[in-house]
Design a protein around this motif. Sequence first.
Motif: not given
Lengths: 162, 162
Positions: A57-61, A63, A84-86, A126-127, A135, B33, B36-40, B43, B84-85
């Motif tokens: 999972i990438f959590r992107g800031k 923009h 995208p998860l949402g 980058a994302l 996410d 990045n 700007t991005t947090e990678r989990f 998983l 789930p999307l």
Amino acid sequence: MRRIAVEPLTRQGFLPFGQVIEAHPDAERRIINRGTTERFHDLARVETGGGRPTINIFRGKAHTLPVIVARLERHPKGSQSFMPLGGQRFLVVVAPDQAGTPGMPRAFLTAPGQGVSYPAGQWHSALLALDGIGDFLVVDLGDVEDNLEEFELAEPVTVGGG
Amino acid sequence: MRRIAVEPLTRQGFLPFGQVIEAHPDAERRIINRGTTERFHDLARVETGGGRPTINIFRGKAHTLPVIVARLERHPKGSQSFMPLGGQRFLVVVAPDQAGTPGMPRAFLTAPGQGVSYPAGQWHSALLALDGIGDFLVVDLGDVEDNLEEFELAEPVTVGGG
């Protein structure tokens, strides 16, 4: 600074750069699970060179447009897919390769719910999440050496606005 | 008919059956990045036996509790991961293997946004979306022969309710 327009992301328009991941009517559709599930089959070309892909999972800031892009990157050994998860939108900035460096970038804005997959070697930014912190599920080849090249653009590009 | 309770899905509780996919604090987290991005990272354990995984969207019919499960299935040659999307919940029904057939099933309810990954050979039910029709990103080994075994339960189980 160069300014580039934002184009809508379509499967056809994005063909030179990768695949759009979405439940589209032209996909190979299979009815499975005794009619309770519709499978939109094989929407992206996952490349790992025989290695194990990772799910992350990438959590992107967040923009906001216009966005200044000063560098691009690519992964020579494997594809990288973003979903995208949402349903949130994101900005997809890519460039053709020209003798080992990125050519003129292009920018695509996803529709809600669209994802993308970059083949191995595809220059991309980058994302760039829009619509707030987002996410994304990312499928790529993790933990292999020499799988990230970065390139600082001689002249950054401003994406959108203006 | 046997009735089984619905348990909340937790990483620890689900360990015998696979991985929970979520951006959890115990994951390996990498800041990438340029901040700007947090990678989990990594998983789920993707198993393909050297084959190419596919990225698919499964559109699952809506179910409501209680749900009757009459059969389970497994994929001997590869893992199968569901995400789930739209953050929607789903019901995860699994069973341990007992000499080639499923043992007593257990049922887990996801929290919004949680996904799961089944290792190769893990008995599980067909997709059971809750909260309405739901789209899920599915990573699995597509288009290989003999990768689906189905088993009709001698006695169906009723999941939840009661």
